[in-house]
Design an enzyme around this catalytic site. Structure first.
Site, PDB file in Angstrom:
ATOM      1  N   ARG A 162       1.052  -1.123   0.020  1.00 36.06           N
ATOM      2  CA  ARG A 162       0.008   0.120  -0.074  1.00 36.06           C
ATOM      3  C   ARG A 162       1.004   1.395   0.198  1.00 36.06           C
ATOM      4  NH1 ARG A 162      -4.754   1.478   4.323  1.00 36.06           N
ATOM      5  NH2 ARG A 162      -3.197   1.054   5.948  1.00 36.06           N
ATOM      6  N   ASP A 446      -3.827   2.796  13.772  1.00 34.83           N
ATOM      7  CA  ASP A 446      -2.940   3.336  12.635  1.00 34.83           C
ATOM      8  C   ASP A 446      -3.634   5.040  12.644  1.00 34.83           C
ATOM      9  OD1 ASP A 446      -5.126   3.562  10.910  1.00 34.83           O
ATOM     10  OD2 ASP A 446      -4.236   1.807   9.860  1.00 34.83           O
TER      11      ASP A 446
END
Length: 532
Positions: A162, A446
């Site tokens: 990603r 996150d």
């Protein structure tokens, strides 16, 4: 050469990544695609301004033909036909990459975005680790003498990388005197170094694409993929990409996003915190109709979230693409078995819902959760690698159902406000220290967690919310008082040196953006200015 790198040797092994040829490739990517990236970011602002003026979101009339036509994405490569468990985590440090690859998951989402602080050391170290992993020779020795190596007694997880979202810069690389585009740096360095090796192994290159808001942004990625494949001499369609549907505008363009990427598309993923963060950001002028309850009260079973996830499954399977479930952030606490038991119970319930809804797999944040997720999907899939053949013709979702935040239920409390401020400061402080994946209160967090947390604070101040547990009105003064109290609480949990270096500036940053008159689009943009 119009490209400049501030430090060519930030970590051991940099010379394998920051080669002259790789830098020429990065330069070419920027010359060909940065202007279009800038146009797409400007289009986001234009749409936001229209919504601020009273426009809403709906399915696009100009693309109705795409939604109504019969077409499918390219068939999945063998390595991506079974994605029932995906382990997420950063690609730096190496021990975390090795643990993810060894976890028993089918896929590792190698995160260069929300779970990684983009210090230049981390950016390049992650690329070095992915280089080694692509060739099966990644290892690590800790300072305590512990050895980490890739297992050879069972398959490794397939890597899906990603890159950063379109909005983030890379200040350590300049092209024509301007900071580079973080997404192009992440993708470009990885693809140039590893495309051939991954293709030879039948293991990629595969990507997750974050933060997109329109099918035109997907078209840009598709153009980049096609150019990159020709540039390095691999067949067209080699790349496969899964798109995170984690913004509310993208939820109205799922068909179109898959269509634009149809020769490179693998599937779509249903996020959570980023999706709710986007809901606040996009409709921040819409008043109390878009007020969300305490973060802990927003369940995936809320009708507006069900509408989003069920539409995603239906869209993917109609198009021959994979529908990937969201993150189970719960992590075990080996010192507290009761907490661990509750974590497993919650993960089982979450994954059972997804598997029964038709998802083909889902995310976990800790290796100990892999078996739990796998068992749930095994019970539904049996011997099948996926359930793409399960068509959800029973699903019909309207624009109003996607936007009906009032169905969230729950309440807004001082306890929720305190939690948001604590988590926002705690996460941001650790992010500033160089770690983007943080365990807070037995959840692996996150950047998305900090984004929704600080956004809820901003939203509550803006709307003068009355807290249900105390009767107090959320004002700047109340937020300042509670933020000060939660910051002092954090001071007692860390050393004075850590507090001074990271927690104090994190608290100031959260105060600044939570109480700003103008909403700050991304926490990570001002935070990025505070790191080397």
């Amino acid at each position: 050469m119009a490209i400049n790198v501030s430090d060519l040797s930030p970590v051991e092994g940099s010379e394998k990544i920051l080669t002259p040829d790789a830098l020429v490739f990065l330069e070419e990517l920027h010359h060909r695609f940065r202007a279009t990236r800038d146009e797409r970011l400007a289009a986001r602002i234009e749409r936001r301004n229209r919504i601020a003026a009273g426009e809403s979101l709906d399915f696009l009339p100009e693309t109705a033909e795409i939604r109504e036509a019969d077409w499918t994405v390219a068939p999945a490569p063998a390595a991506l036909t079974d994605r029932r468990v995906e382990m997420t985590g950063p690609a730096s440090p190496a021990k975390m990459a090795i643990n993810a690859l060894n976890s028993g998951a089918k896929v590792w989402l190698a995160d260069l975005e929300d779970a990684q602080t983009p210090t230049w050391h981390n950016v390049v170290d992650a690329q070095v680790n992915l280089y080694g992993a692509s060739r099966g020779n990644l290892s690590f020795s800790s300072g305590e003498g512990k050895e980490y190596a890739l297992r050879n007694d069972a398959p490794l997880a397939v890597m899906v990388v990603r890159p950063r979202g379109w909005h983030l810069p890379e200040k350590h690389v300049t092209v024509d005197g301007e900071p580079a585009v973080g997404a192009l740096v992440d993708f470009g360095l990885h693809f140039f170094a590893n495309a051939r090796a991954l293709l030879e192994n039948g293991a990629g290159p595969f990507y997750y694409l974050p933060k997109m808001e329109s099918h035109l942004e997907a078209r840009l990625w598709n153009d980049i993929f096609s150019f990159a494949e020709d540039y390095v001499g691999v067949p067209q369609g080699t790349i496969r990409a899964t798109v995170l549907i984690e913004t509310i505008p993208a939820a109205f363009e799922m068909d179109e996003i898959l269509y634009e990427l149809r020769d490179h598309a693998s599937g779509l993923n249903a996020g959570r915190w980023d999706y709710l963060f986007s809901m606040i950001k996009v409709f921040r002028d819409a008043g109390k109709a878009f007020l969300l309850p305490d973060r802990a009260d927003v369940a995936m079973t809320a009708p507006f979230m069900r509408a989003y996830t069920e539409l995603l499954v239906k869209t993917c399977h109609r198009r021959g693409a994979f529908a990937m479930g969201g993150m189970a952030a719960f992590i075990p606490n080996r010192r507290e078995p009761e907490i661990t038991a509750k974590a497993f119970e919650k993960v089982t319930a979450d994954k059972t819902r997804e598997a029964n809804d038709g998802f083909d797999g889902s995310w976990v944040a800790h290796p100990d959760m892999v078996a739990t997720c796998r068992e749930v999907f095994d019970s539904v899939l049996g011997e099948k690698p996926n359930q793409v053949d399960r068509q959800r013709d029973d699903v019909s979702v309207s624009a109003s159902e996607l936007l009906d935040v009032s169905t969230a239920g729950g309440s807004i409390t001082e306890a929720g406000l305190r939690s948001n401020l604590y988590v926002a400061v705690a996460y941001t402080a650790v992010w500033l220290s160089g770690n983007g994946a943080v365990a807070i209160h037995n959840l692996m967090e996150d950047a998305a967690t900090a984004e929704i947390s600080r956004s809820q604070v901003w939203q509550q101040v803006r709307n003068g919310v009355v807290l249900e547990d105390t009767g107090a009105t959320v004002t700047p003064e109340l937020v300042e008082r509670i933020l000060s109290e939660e910051t002092e609480r954090l001071r007692g949990e860390v050393s004075e040196d850590l507090f001074t270096r990271y927690y104090a500036p994190a608290s100031q940053l959260i105060a600044d953006i939570s109480l700003a008159e103008e909403y700050v689009d991304f926490l990570t943009l001002p935070a990025y200015e505070l790191i080397d």
